[in-house]
Design a protein around this motif. Structure first.
Motif, short mmCIF file in Angstrom:
data_model
loop_
_atom_site.label_atom_id
_atom_site.label_comp_id
_atom_site.label_asym_id
_atom_site.label_seq_id
_atom_site.Cartn_x
_atom_site.Cartn_y
_atom_site.Cartn_z
N ILE A 201 -5.00 9.66 -21.34
CA ILE A 201 -5.58 10.95 -20.90
C ILE A 201 -6.92 11.18 -21.60
O ILE A 201 -7.92 11.52 -20.97
CB ILE A 201 -4.61 12.11 -21.19
CG1 ILE A 201 -3.38 12.03 -20.30
CG2 ILE A 201 -5.32 13.47 -21.00
CD1 ILE A 201 -2.25 12.96 -20.70
N ALA A 202 -6.93 10.97 -22.93
CA ALA A 202 -8.14 11.25 -23.69
C ALA A 202 -9.29 10.35 -23.23
O ALA A 202 -10.43 10.80 -23.13
CB ALA A 202 -7.87 11.07 -25.19
N GLU A 203 -8.98 9.10 -22.96
CA GLU A 203 -10.05 8.16 -22.62
C GLU A 203 -10.44 8.24 -21.15
O GLU A 203 -11.63 8.31 -20.81
CB GLU A 203 -9.62 6.73 -22.98
CG GLU A 203 -9.51 6.56 -24.50
CD GLU A 203 -8.72 5.32 -24.92
OE1 GLU A 203 -8.52 4.41 -24.08
OE2 GLU A 203 -8.30 5.27 -26.10
N LYS B 132 -8.11 13.07 -30.63
CA LYS B 132 -7.98 12.83 -29.19
C LYS B 132 -6.60 13.21 -28.65
O LYS B 132 -6.48 13.70 -27.53
CB LYS B 132 -8.39 11.40 -28.81
CG LYS B 132 -7.45 10.31 -29.24
CD LYS B 132 -8.18 8.98 -29.33
CE LYS B 132 -8.52 8.44 -27.94
NZ LYS B 132 -9.00 7.04 -28.04
N HIS B 133 -5.57 13.02 -29.47
CA HIS B 133 -4.23 13.39 -28.99
C HIS B 133 -4.10 14.91 -28.85
O HIS B 133 -3.44 15.42 -27.94
CB HIS B 133 -3.16 12.84 -29.91
CG HIS B 133 -2.96 11.36 -29.70
ND1 HIS B 133 -1.93 10.65 -30.24
CD2 HIS B 133 -3.69 10.46 -28.98
CE1 HIS B 133 -2.02 9.37 -29.88
NE2 HIS B 133 -3.08 9.24 -29.12
N ALA C 7 -13.00 9.65 -31.34
CA ALA C 7 -12.36 8.32 -31.31
C ALA C 7 -11.08 8.31 -32.15
O ALA C 7 -10.27 7.39 -32.01
CB ALA C 7 -13.34 7.26 -31.82
N GLU D 147 2.39 8.28 -27.04
CA GLU D 147 1.11 8.08 -27.74
C GLU D 147 0.12 7.33 -26.85
O GLU D 147 -1.07 7.66 -26.80
CB GLU D 147 1.34 7.31 -29.05
CG GLU D 147 2.02 8.14 -30.15
CD GLU D 147 3.47 8.49 -29.84
OE1 GLU D 147 4.15 7.70 -29.14
OE2 GLU D 147 3.93 9.55 -30.30
N ARG E 272 -1.19 9.70 -24.26
CA ARG E 272 -2.25 10.59 -24.78
C ARG E 272 -3.58 9.83 -24.89
O ARG E 272 -4.64 10.39 -24.60
CB ARG E 272 -1.85 11.17 -26.14
CG ARG E 272 -0.75 12.20 -26.03
CD ARG E 272 -0.47 12.88 -27.38
NE ARG E 272 0.47 13.97 -27.19
CZ ARG E 272 1.79 13.85 -27.29
NH1 ARG E 272 2.32 12.70 -27.64
NH2 ARG E 272 2.58 14.88 -27.07
N ASN E 273 -3.52 8.57 -25.31
CA ASN E 273 -4.75 7.78 -25.34
C ASN E 273 -5.36 7.68 -23.94
O ASN E 273 -6.56 7.81 -23.77
CB ASN E 273 -4.47 6.35 -25.84
CG ASN E 273 -4.32 6.30 -27.35
OD1 ASN E 273 -4.64 7.25 -28.06
ND2 ASN E 273 -3.84 5.17 -27.85
N GLY F 103 -12.83 11.33 -21.27
CA GLY F 103 -14.00 10.50 -21.57
C GLY F 103 -14.23 10.27 -23.06
O GLY F 103 -15.35 9.96 -23.47
N LEU F 104 -13.18 10.42 -23.87
CA LEU F 104 -13.33 10.17 -25.31
C LEU F 104 -13.34 8.66 -25.57
O LEU F 104 -12.82 7.88 -24.77
CB LEU F 104 -12.19 10.86 -26.08
CG LEU F 104 -12.26 12.39 -26.00
CD1 LEU F 104 -11.01 13.03 -26.60
CD2 LEU F 104 -13.50 12.91 -26.72
N PRO F 105 -13.93 8.26 -26.69
CA PRO F 105 -14.07 6.82 -26.94
C PRO F 105 -12.73 6.15 -27.25
O PRO F 105 -11.79 6.80 -27.71
CB PRO F 105 -14.98 6.75 -28.18
CG PRO F 105 -15.31 8.13 -28.56
CD PRO F 105 -14.53 9.08 -27.76
N ARG F 106 -12.68 4.85 -27.00
CA ARG F 106 -11.50 4.07 -27.38
C ARG F 106 -11.43 3.97 -28.89
O ARG F 106 -12.44 4.03 -29.57
CB ARG F 106 -11.58 2.68 -26.78
CG ARG F 106 -11.41 2.68 -25.28
CD ARG F 106 -11.78 1.34 -24.71
NE ARG F 106 -10.79 0.33 -25.05
CZ ARG F 106 -9.77 0.01 -24.26
NH1 ARG F 106 -9.62 0.60 -23.12
NH2 ARG F 106 -8.91 -0.91 -24.64
N ASP F 107 -10.20 3.82 -29.37
CA ASP F 107 -9.95 3.91 -30.81
C ASP F 107 -9.76 2.52 -31.40
O ASP F 107 -9.26 2.37 -32.49
CB ASP F 107 -8.70 4.79 -30.99
CG ASP F 107 -8.31 4.95 -32.44
OD1 ASP F 107 -9.21 4.98 -33.27
OD2 ASP F 107 -7.10 5.04 -32.72
N ARG F 108 -10.09 1.47 -30.65
CA ARG F 108 -9.76 0.14 -31.17
C ARG F 108 -10.77 -0.87 -30.67
O ARG F 108 -11.56 -0.57 -29.80
CB ARG F 108 -8.35 -0.27 -30.72
CG ARG F 108 -8.14 -0.01 -29.26
CD ARG F 108 -6.67 0.14 -28.94
NE ARG F 108 -6.60 0.45 -27.51
CZ ARG F 108 -6.70 1.68 -27.04
NH1 ARG F 108 -6.80 2.70 -27.85
NH2 ARG F 108 -6.69 1.89 -25.75
N ALA G 37 -5.83 15.75 -25.71
CA ALA G 37 -5.01 15.35 -24.55
C ALA G 37 -3.91 16.39 -24.30
O ALA G 37 -3.64 16.77 -23.16
CB ALA G 37 -4.40 13.97 -24.79
#
Lengths: 366, 344
Positions: A355-357, B240-241, B235, A349, A352-353, A361-366, B244
């Motif tokens: 890679i996504a961020e 996002k997963h 977000a 998990e 995946r965060n 370039g996806l936003p942080r989730d926290r 990914a």
């Protein structure tokens, strides 16, 4: 790579490995005594860290040739280090961040396997959120005094030393107040309790309780409050071996399935997908290595841990279901081990965060 | 000196050098500027496809990339797949992938490539079922199994205008000729059909990688722009997963496609697989990536994704139309396993 060098390596392997090593690899791969002897021999003859100099278990190879030799070694199923984080994580960290004195004292024994090391990272309340760790060190004269607790510390009970990540500045932001200390696990105040494992193939791990442990100030690894960078950089050194081993493990798990003459179509299709996965791990790994050596950015590096460890799980499952020996204990052991690999070193998990961020370039989730 | 298959230098082409990167960047700009998606939309109308613009592709020199120098070619298959990936990303409504696949199969069949013409080429293993992107082709290359170790490659010249079976993507229809087909040159080669089809599968894999990468980028753009619950939907881990995982699918397919191209250019490196297996795996991986990622792209847009106005269905149609060419994902995977099994 020069073919004579590979021939020299093969001659070394023929000399140090048992005659029936490849035949009985399933047994030997968990043979700790053999792994210990192999690591020492590989260090002494310069095959352990092929890119490093001779005094440090190396052959002075270029980075490209060193990796090629490691790949050839993995394909020949050479024994893996019994204390893999020693040469894999700690030694490169000592080389990158250690003082001359620290390197003189620790490098040879960690590489040769004479002294084992543990990584003091996870805590009961700091797993995926590692930077929230609470184990605290305060300076008292020329010592740090440490209080706190680590958990899931691999091989702590068999190790002499530990790279211990501690909070040295409680007022700084959570990533900025962490330091890395070299802790002697025999120090007073260290209490190590092994944790019972679900299967023997899971690396042995422990709880480590720290009560007023005194660590000399000179045992700081890297700069004070720069521990987050030390942690990140030292884990990166393992990057090539992780995908190489995943690739070899997947091919190894697949082989008996591919050899079955009567595979039903849906099983053959899944085996074919895994054949693609194994080759994709290999070529993505090679892309990152080639790109890195050419000074290119290689964002695809960030997928290797996720993809490699999850592929190994599916390969293990297929082998267990459709190999020759159903519920074979060796295959079960591999399968169980593969379930740990998507947790340690950063869960799937978290991967995946990342890679996504970092890549998408996806936003942080926290 | 022999080359060890693990020697990294031997596999340098897995990463584009400056020249190939420049080629790909130029192609990307060319397609984006000259062939925007409005051209794909126009294929839904009465005018059909802009086949008169094929000459622009010829003039850009794309169809000769990777052909032998004797046929006016330049570069290797690794260069060609870099360009075809860009044409896939742009959903180019012209038969570049089919033409390249046909001509590289002629070479594989020992037939040589006819001099460059202003007409395209196409490829099929099943003439009765039709020829993907065959409209406008001067010749169609047919490939047939003779036996396990022998394959027949022929060049046929279709007579008259084909019936166009648009299936799902009118910008890449299947052409079917009902009348008699004149067979021209033909040759039987001592190789499995998978060995003969390796360049063609690699080329279609590159096309599918481009489709997948294009759809993924659009999904990411949307996930950054669209806000719900006060934040970009990208977000949320549920989104996002998934993206990914799709990134992994794209890079997995891209690595295999490049490797398959490298071993066509350098057969001496193809030591660990039966001939043609890497191309089967690349094609399987690329089709899977394109199908999953384009479908998710439709979903990610919410209700907008199932409108004609959104471009998502264009990617989805192109992926669905192309995915099963020269074998579906499952067929390619099974075939690869059988070839590896018989190898021992």
């Amino acid at each position: 790579m020069n073919p004579e060098l590979l021939a020299e390596f093969d001659a070394f392997l023929a000399r140090v490995l048992p005659a029936d090593y490849h035949e009985r690899y399933a047994d030997y791969r968990r043979d700790e005594a053999l792994k210990i002897a192999y690591q020492a021999a590989a260090f002494d003859e310069g095959w352990l860290m092929p890119e490093w100099e001779g005094e440090l278990g190396g052959h002075n190879l270029t980075e490209a040739d060193g990796l090629a030799l490691r790949i050839e070694g993995a394909r020949r199923n050479v024994p893996r280090s019994p204390n893999v984080q020693g040469p894999g994580v700690v030694a490169p960290a000592l080389r990158a961040f250690g003082t001359r004195e620290q390197q003189q004292r620790y490098l040879r024994p960690v590489l040769r396997g004479d002294e084992w090391w543990a990584l003091g990272m996870s805590e009961p309340l700091a797993g995926s959120d590692l930077a929230s760790l609470r184990t605290r060190a305060r300076l008292d004269g020329d010592h740090f005094v440490v209080d706190g607790q680590k958990i899931w510390t691999t091989q702590a009970h068999k190790s002499r030393w530990c790279t211990l990540y501690v909070r040295t500045d409680p007022d700084a932001s959570k990533h900025a107040g962490i330091s890395c200390l070299i802790m002697d696990l025999r120090s007073p105040g260290v209490d190590i309790r092994p944790i019972a494992r679900a299967a023997e193939s899971i690396d042995e791990f422990c709880e480590v309780f720290l009560d007023g442990v005194r660590i000399p100030k000179g045992n700081l690894l890297g700069e004070l409050n720069d521990g987050w960078r030390v942690a990140g950089a030292s884990l990166e050194h393992e990057r090539d071996m992780v995908w190489v081993n995943n690739w070899v493990d997947v091919e190894h798990a697949l082989r008996p399935v591919l050899d079955r003459p009567d595979l039903p179509g849906h099983v053959a299709s899944e085996a074919g997908r895994l054949l693609a996965d194994a080759a994709a791990i290999r070529f993505t790994g090679m892309r990152t290595a080639i790109g890195r050596m050419a000074g290119r950015s290689t964002p695809e590096f960030l997928l290797l841990k996720l993809f490699g460890s999850e592929t190994a799980q599916r390969a293990g499952q297929l082998a267990l279901e459709h190999g020759d020996g159903r519920a074979d204990p060796h295959l079960f052991a591999d399968r169980m081990e593969s379930l740990a690999a998507t947790i340690y070193g950063g869960t799937s998990e978290i991967q995946r965060n990342i890679i996504a961020e970092k890549v998408l370039g996806l936003p942080r989730d926290r | 000196m022999t080359t060890s298959p693990s020697a990294l230098a031997a596999w340098d082409d897995l990463v584009p050098g400056a020249e190939r990167q420049e080629l790909a960047d130029t192609a990307r700009r060319h397609f984006a500027e000259q062939f925007p998606l409005t051209g794909v939309r126009e294929c839904f109308g009465a005018g059909g496809r802009p086949l008169d613009r094929w000459v622009e592709i010829v003039e850009a020199g794309y169809p000769v990339i990777g052909l032998p120098e004797s046929a006016g070619g330049i570069g290797g298959l690794t260069d060609l797949v870099a360009v075809v990936e860009e044409s896939g990303r742009a959903l180019l409504p012209l038969p570049l992938a089919a033409t390249a696949a046909g001509r590289h199969t002629l070479i594989r069949g020992g037939l040589g490539v006819p001099a460059e013409t202003d007409r395209s080429t196409a490829l099929t293993t099943d003439p009765a079922a039709g020829v993907l992107d065959g409209a406008g082709a001067a010749t169609v290359v047919t490939v047939a199994v003779v036996d396990d170790a022998t394959t027949r490659v022929a060049e046929v010249t279709p007579a008259g205008a084909p019936e166009l079976v648009t299936h799902v993507d009118p910008s890449r229809p299947v052409a079917r000729w009902s009348g008699s087909i004149a067979e021209g040159r033909a040759q039987t080669v001592d190789a499995t059909i998978d060995h003969v089809l390796a360049p063609a599968r690699t080329i279609f894999a590159a096309d599918l990688v481009g489709i997948a990468a294009g759809a993924l980028q659009r999904s990411v753009d949307h996930a950054l722009a669209r806000e719900q619950f006060g934040r970009p939907i990208g977000a949320f881990q549920a989104v996002k997963h998934r993206l990914a995982d799709h990134y992994v699918l794209v890079e997995r397919a891209r690595s295999l496609t490049r490797a398959a191209a490298v071993v066509v250019d350098h057969p001496e490196l193809d030591t660990d697989w039966a001939p043609g297996v890497l191309a089967l795996l690349a094609k399987a991986a690329a089709a899977e990536a394109a199908l999953r990622i384009t479908a998710t792209h439709v979903q990610l847009l919410g209700a907008m994704g199932v409108t004609f106005e959104a471009d998502a269905h264009l990617y989805f149609r192109r992926a669905e139309q192309t995915a099963s060419v020269l074998g579906s994902t499952a067929e390619c995977q099974i075939r690869a396993v059988r070839l590896m099994g018989t190898r021992r």
